[in-house]
Motif scaffolding. Structure first.
Motif, PDB file in Angstrom:
ATOM      1  N   ASN A 238      63.721  35.024  49.016  1.00 30.74           N
ATOM      2  CA  ASN A 238      63.859  34.101  50.298  1.00 30.74           C
ATOM      3  C   ASN A 238      62.558  34.132  51.246  1.00 30.74           C
ATOM      4  OD1 ASN A 238      66.236  33.006  49.381  1.00 30.74           O
ATOM      5  ND2 ASN A 238      67.386  34.538  50.536  1.00 30.74           N
ATOM      6  N   ARG A 239      62.015  35.502  51.306  1.00 33.13           N
ATOM      7  CA  ARG A 239      60.814  35.466  52.226  1.00 33.13           C
ATOM      8  C   ARG A 239      59.679  34.750  51.389  1.00 33.13           C
ATOM      9  NH1 ARG A 239      57.509  41.111  54.213  1.00 33.13           N
ATOM     10  NH2 ARG A 239      55.816  40.057  55.015  1.00 33.13           N
ATOM     11  N   VAL A 240      59.554  34.846  50.064  1.00 34.71           N
ATOM     12  CA  VAL A 240      58.673  34.379  49.394  1.00 34.71           C
ATOM     13  C   VAL A 240      58.616  32.859  49.372  1.00 34.71           C
ATOM     14  CG1 VAL A 240      57.334  34.080  47.073  1.00 34.71           C
ATOM     15  CG2 VAL A 240      58.018  36.510  47.865  1.00 34.71           C
ATOM     16  N   ARG A 241      59.858  32.416  49.359  1.00 38.60           N
ATOM     17  CA  ARG A 241      59.884  30.851  49.289  1.00 38.60           C
ATOM     18  C   ARG A 241      59.652  30.337  50.673  1.00 38.60           C
ATOM     19  NH1 ARG A 241      64.171  30.972  46.519  1.00 38.60           N
ATOM     20  NH2 ARG A 241      63.589  30.340  44.560  1.00 38.60           N
ATOM     21  N   ARG A 242      59.690  31.044  51.947  1.00 35.77           N
ATOM     22  CA  ARG A 242      59.622  30.711  52.900  1.00 35.77           C
ATOM     23  C   ARG A 242      58.219  30.834  53.568  1.00 35.77           C
ATOM     24  NH1 ARG A 242      64.335  33.583  54.256  1.00 35.77           N
ATOM     25  NH2 ARG A 242      62.966  34.844  55.541  1.00 35.77           N
ATOM     26  N   SER A 243      57.359  31.601  52.791  1.00 36.03           N
ATOM     27  CA  SER A 243      56.206  31.938  53.459  1.00 36.03           C
ATOM     28  C   SER A 243      55.212  30.799  53.701  1.00 36.03           C
ATOM     29  CB  SER A 243      55.553  32.919  52.363  1.00 36.03           C
ATOM     30  OG  SER A 243      54.307  33.452  52.851  1.00 36.03           O
ATOM     31  N   ARG A 244      54.683  30.471  54.585  1.00 36.47           N
ATOM     32  CA  ARG A 244      53.520  29.583  54.974  1.00 36.47           C
ATOM     33  C   ARG A 244      52.115  29.956  54.242  1.00 36.47           C
ATOM     34  NH1 ARG A 244      49.546  28.650  58.887  1.00 36.47           N
ATOM     35  NH2 ARG A 244      49.234  26.316  59.326  1.00 36.47           N
ATOM     36  N   ARG A 245      52.006  28.983  53.325  1.00 40.27           N
ATOM     37  CA  ARG A 245      50.630  29.021  52.296  1.00 40.27           C
ATOM     38  C   ARG A 245      49.308  28.639  53.141  1.00 40.27           C
ATOM     39  NH1 ARG A 245      52.303  32.658  48.208  1.00 40.27           N
ATOM     40  NH2 ARG A 245      54.553  32.528  48.374  1.00 40.27           N
ATOM     41  N   SER A 246      48.968  29.051  54.052  1.00 39.77           N
ATOM     42  CA  SER A 246      47.976  28.743  54.967  1.00 39.77           C
ATOM     43  C   SER A 246      46.379  28.915  54.085  1.00 39.77           C
ATOM     44  CB  SER A 246      47.669  29.488  56.304  1.00 39.77           C
ATOM     45  OG  SER A 246      47.691  30.874  56.188  1.00 39.77           O
ATOM     46  N   THR A 247      46.240  29.615  53.125  1.00 38.79           N
ATOM     47  CA  THR A 247      45.063  29.837  52.529  1.00 38.79           C
ATOM     48  C   THR A 247      45.209  29.334  51.230  1.00 38.79           C
ATOM     49  OG1 THR A 247      44.674  31.861  53.696  1.00 38.79           O
ATOM     50  CG2 THR A 247      43.442  31.475  51.438  1.00 38.79           C
ATOM     51  N   LEU A 248      44.080  28.479  50.606  1.00 39.20           N
ATOM     52  CA  LEU A 248      43.938  27.768  49.241  1.00 39.20           C
ATOM     53  C   LEU A 248      44.112  28.963  48.124  1.00 39.20           C
ATOM     54  CD1 LEU A 248      43.963  25.562  47.398  1.00 39.20           C
ATOM     55  CD2 LEU A 248      41.464  25.626  47.336  1.00 39.20           C
ATOM     56  N   MET A 249      43.126  29.751  48.261  1.00 39.90           N
ATOM     57  CA  MET A 249      42.946  30.745  47.224  1.00 39.90           C
ATOM     58  C   MET A 249      42.585  31.884  47.860  1.00 39.90           C
ATOM     59  SD  MET A 249      39.846  29.352  45.290  1.00 39.90           S
ATOM     60  CE  MET A 249      38.236  29.036  46.074  1.00 39.90           C
ATOM     61  N   VAL A 250      43.343  33.164  47.169  1.00 46.81           N
ATOM     62  CA  VAL A 250      42.477  34.663  47.280  1.00 46.81           C
ATOM     63  C   VAL A 250      42.263  35.279  45.889  1.00 46.81           C
ATOM     64  CG1 VAL A 250      45.322  35.460  47.223  1.00 46.81           C
ATOM     65  CG2 VAL A 250      43.213  36.607  48.802  1.00 46.81           C
ATOM     66  N   PHE A 251      41.272  36.188  45.994  1.00 45.99           N
ATOM     67  CA  PHE A 251      41.078  36.959  45.261  1.00 45.99           C
ATOM     68  C   PHE A 251      40.975  38.578  45.831  1.00 45.99           C
ATOM     69  CE2 PHE A 251      37.224  39.554  43.118  1.00 45.99           C
ATOM     70  CZ  PHE A 251      37.907  39.837  41.877  1.00 45.99           C
ATOM     71  N   ALA A 252      41.956  39.289  45.198  1.00 48.61           N
ATOM     72  CA  ALA A 252      42.045  40.788  45.669  1.00 48.61           C
ATOM     73  C   ALA A 252      41.382  41.587  44.451  1.00 48.61           C
ATOM     74  CB  ALA A 252      43.477  41.053  45.932  1.00 48.61           C
ATOM     75  N   GLY A 253      40.290  42.116  44.706  1.00 51.84           N
ATOM     76  CA  GLY A 253      39.637  42.987  43.844  1.00 51.84           C
ATOM     77  C   GLY A 253      38.095  43.423  43.989  1.00 51.84           C
ATOM     78  N   GLY A 254      37.717  44.061  43.146  1.00 45.37           N
ATOM     79  CA  GLY A 254      36.261  44.507  43.201  1.00 45.37           C
ATOM     80  C   GLY A 254      35.531  43.932  42.438  1.00 45.37           C
ATOM     81  N   GLY A 255      34.128  44.390  42.290  1.00 48.29           N
ATOM     82  CA  GLY A 255      33.113  44.173  41.426  1.00 48.29           C
ATOM     83  C   GLY A 255      32.517  42.566  41.908  1.00 48.29           C
ATOM     84  N   GLY A 256      31.643  41.948  40.944  1.00 47.97           N
ATOM     85  CA  GLY A 256      31.069  40.839  41.451  1.00 47.97           C
ATOM     86  C   GLY A 256      29.818  40.923  42.364  1.00 47.97           C
ATOM     87  N   ILE A 257      29.154  42.269  42.401  1.00 46.61           N
ATOM     88  CA  ILE A 257      28.092  42.426  43.307  1.00 46.61           C
ATOM     89  C   ILE A 257      26.912  42.731  42.410  1.00 46.61           C
ATOM     90  CG2 ILE A 257      29.440  43.586  45.026  1.00 46.61           C
ATOM     91  CD1 ILE A 257      28.552  46.194  43.971  1.00 46.61           C
ATOM     92  N   SER A 258      26.902  42.637  41.072  1.00 41.64           N
ATOM     93  CA  SER A 258      25.901  42.773  40.151  1.00 41.64           C
ATOM     94  C   SER A 258      25.023  41.385  40.329  1.00 41.64           C
ATOM     95  CB  SER A 258      26.339  42.867  38.717  1.00 41.64           C
ATOM     96  OG  SER A 258      25.217  42.904  37.887  1.00 41.64           O
ATOM     97  N   ALA A 259      23.859  41.574  39.849  1.00 35.46           N
ATOM     98  CA  ALA A 259      23.029  40.334  39.707  1.00 35.46           C
ATOM     99  C   ALA A 259      23.319  39.707  38.589  1.00 35.46           C
ATOM    100  CB  ALA A 259      21.530  40.763  39.897  1.00 35.46           C
ATOM    101  N   ASN A 260      23.754  40.164  37.531  1.00 35.76           N
ATOM    102  CA  ASN A 260      23.997  39.492  36.252  1.00 35.76           C
ATOM    103  C   ASN A 260      25.097  38.626  36.360  1.00 35.76           C
ATOM    104  OD1 ASN A 260      22.037  41.113  34.971  1.00 35.76           O
ATOM    105  ND2 ASN A 260      23.490  42.923  34.665  1.00 35.76           N
ATOM    106  N   PRO A 261      24.886  37.356  35.757  1.00 35.22           N
ATOM    107  CA  PRO A 261      26.234  36.370  35.811  1.00 35.22           C
ATOM    108  C   PRO A 261      27.512  36.793  35.325  1.00 35.22           C
ATOM    109  CG  PRO A 261      24.087  35.498  34.841  1.00 35.22           C
ATOM    110  CD  PRO A 261      23.876  36.921  34.941  1.00 35.22           C
TER     111      PRO A 261
END
Length: 446
Positions: A238-261
Motif C-alpha cells: 500500500n505504501r508503494v502504491r501511494r508513493s508520489r513519483r516525483s523523479t523520472l529515473m534513478v540509478f543507484a550504483g557505482g562505476g561509470g567514472i572510467s574514460a572508456n565508453p
C-alpha cells in the motif's frame, strides 16, 4: 565495532529446533505432496555450519559475521523493525537452509523423495579458494563433498539412484564464479565446481546463470525485506502504491567514472547533463534523474540509502556491472520502480521461473546498451515517450509480481505462506526440472 556472530553451537541448536517444530505447523498448508517430496541429505557440519566460524577471515571479501544472525537475514535495520534487515545476498545459503526446514513435503526416506537437497554452503566454502589460502587449489572445490556423497559408509545409493540428477543445492554467487576450467594454470578468479564432471547432473540455484546453462538456474538476490505476515506485506505494498513519483529515473550504483565508453558512464553523464540543462517542471516531474552513489559497497547493508529514492522514482536504471545481473533489480521492483534493462542477460534470460520471459514488456523497459553507448540514444527521450497511463500499468504489474521476488521471513504466518515467494517458486521450478531430468535419465537406461 560489529556485533559478534552467534556461537555456531547455538545456530546448530536453532536449526535442530526448527526442524522439530515446523513439520507439524505446516502439515495443514499442503496435504497433497505427490511429486513434491524432498529429502534433506545429512551432511557433516564441515559442509555448512562449521564454515561460518571463518566469517572474519577473508578481509579482501568482507567480514560477514554481522550478517549471519536471524538465519542469514542479518540484524534488523532498527530495533522496532518487523520486516527490514541488513541482509547480505551471499547469505542466501543460510536463508534457504532455514526455509526448507518448513517445507511441508519433507521425507526422511530418500527412496520416497522426488528431489534431494544438499545443505552445502557452496558460496561460503568457495571463499577460501577465491580470497583465502587455497587460491591455487580452486580446482578442488567440491571434491570433498563428492567423496562424502559416494563414500561406502555414507549410503552412496542415495546418489547412485539417479547419479545426482535428483540432487540440488544453492550456490549464492554468480555461476561464473564456479566455472573456471579445471585445466587453467595458473588459475584465474573462480573455482571449478560447475566444471567438475562429478557435478554435471546436479541442479544449482545461483544468482546468475551463464549464457548457455545446463546445471544452474538463476534465482532472485535476497533484498532487505522479509515480512513475517500478510499484514506487513500488504502495508508495504500500500505504501508503494501511494508513493508520489516525483523523479523520472534513478540509478543507484557505482562505476561509470572510467574514460572508456560503457553504459554506466553514459548514464552518469546523461544524468549530469539533464540536471544542468533541462527544466524538470515542464515535464511534470520535480527531478528528471537522480544518482545514488553506492561506490565501495556503501549501500549494500543500508537499504534506507536507496529505497527512498526508488520509492520516489518511476523508473530504476539497471545497467550491467562486473556481471549482467544486479541485486538492485529486485530492490527497485520492491519499491514499485519500473526496471529499465540494457542487456538481455540482466534478467530476461535469467529469472525465467520468477519473472516469465513473455511478461517482460508488461513490467519493464529495454534499451540496448549498444544504442546508448554507440548510437547516441538518450534514455530520457525513451522514457519520456512512455505515457503516464502505461507507466501506471507497468507499476501495477511490478506490484503484482512483488511477492514472487521476495524471501519472506522463516516462521511466517499461514496467511503469508499462502502466497508463493521466491523460495517457493525456486522449489517448484527445481522439482519440475528434476522430474524432467530423471525421466530422461531413466529412458536412457532402458
Amino acid at each position: 565495532m560489529p556485533p559478534p556472530p552467534p556461537p555456531i553451537f547455538l545456530l546448530l541448536l536453532l536449526f535442530i529446533t526448527a526442524a522439530a517444530t515446523t513439520t507439524t505447523q505446516d502439515s495443514d498448508l499442503e496435504s497433497d505432496c505427490t511429486n513434491k517430496w524432498i529429502h534433506i541429505r545429512h551432511l557433516p557440519p564441515e559442509f555448512n555450519l562449521d564454515l561460518l566460524k571463518n566469517c572474519s577471515e577473508y578481509p579482501v571479501f568482507d567480514n560477514f559475521c554481522p550478517y549471519i544472525p536471524n538465519h542469514g537475514l542479518g540484524h534488523k535495520t532498527h530495533n522496532s523493525s518487523h520486516s527490514w534487515y541488513r541482509t547480505d545476498p551471499f547469505m542466501l545459503e543460510l536463508i534457504f537452509h532455514r526455509r526448507i526446514l518448513e517445507y511441508p513435503c519433507l521425507t526422511p526416506d530418500p527412496l520416497l523423495a522426488d528431489a534431494v537437497f544438499l545443505p552445502y554452503y557452496a558460496g561460503i566454502d568457495s571463499l577460501k579458494y577465491l580470497f583465502g589460502p587455497e587460491v591455487n587449489s580452486s580446482f578442488l572445490h567440491g571434491l570433498d563433498l563428492y567423496q562424502y556423497l559416494t563414500n561406502s559408509e555414507n549410503t552412496p545409493s542415495i546418489w547412485d539412484r539417479h547419479h545426482g540428477h535428483d540432487h540440488f543445492l544453492v550456490m549464492a554467487r554468480p555461476a561464473w564464479d564456479f566455472s573456471q576450467p579445471v585445466s587453467n594454470d595458473p588459475p584465474l578468479f573462480g573455482t571449478s565446481f560447475l566444471e567438475l564432471p562429478e557435478f554435471f547432473n546436479v541442479t544449482a540455484l545461483t544468482f546468475e546463470a551463464r549464457a548457455y546453462p545446463w546445471q544452474e538456474q538463476a534465482v532472485p538476490y535476497p533484498t532487505s525485506f522479509h515480512p513475517p505476515n500478510l499484514a506487513f506485506l500488504d502495508s508495504w505494498m500500500n505504501r508503494v502504491r501511494r508513493s508520489r513519483r516525483s523523479t523520472l529515473m534513478v540509478f543507484a550504483g557505482g562505476g561509470g567514472i572510467s574514460a572508456n565508453p560503457n553504459v554506466r558512464r553514459s548514464i552518469r553523464l546523461e544524468c549530469e547533463n539533464i540536471t544542468n540543462s533541462v527544466n524538470a517542471n515542464e515535464t511534470g516531474y520535480s527531478n528528471l534523474c537522480e544518482f545514488v552513489d553506492c561506490s565501495n559497497g556503501v549501500c549494500e547493508h543500508d537499504p534506507i540509502r536507496f529505497m527512498k529514492p526508488m520509492l520516489q522514482s518511476s523508473f530504476c536504471l539497471q545497467p550491467p556491472g562486473d556481471t549482467p545481473t544486479r541485486r538492485s533489480t529486485f530492490d527497485g521492483m520492491l519499491a514499485g520502480c519500473v526496471p529499465v534493462f540494457f542487456e538481455e542477460l540482466s534478467a530476461r534470460r535469467q529469472y525465467t521461473w520468477h519473472l516469465p520471459e513473455e511478461e517482460y514488456g508488461e513490467f519493464s523497459v529495454f534499451i540496448a546498451k549498444e544504442d546508448v553507448v554507440g548510437k547516441g540514444v538518450k534514455i530520457l527521450d525513451v522514457l519520456m515517450n512512455i505515457s503516464r497511463a502505461e507507466i501506471r500499468r507497468k507499476r501495477e504489474k511490478v506490484l503484482e509480481m512483488l511477492p514472487r521476488i521476495m524471501y519472506r521471513k522463516h516462521g511466517s504466518s499461514l496467511g503469508l505462506r499462502s502466497k508463493k515467494d521466491a523460495f517457493d517458486i525456486a522449489i517448484e521450478g527445481t522439482l519440475q526440472r528434476i522430474k524432467s531430468r530423471t525421466q530422461q535419465f531413466a529412458a536412457l537406461r532402458k
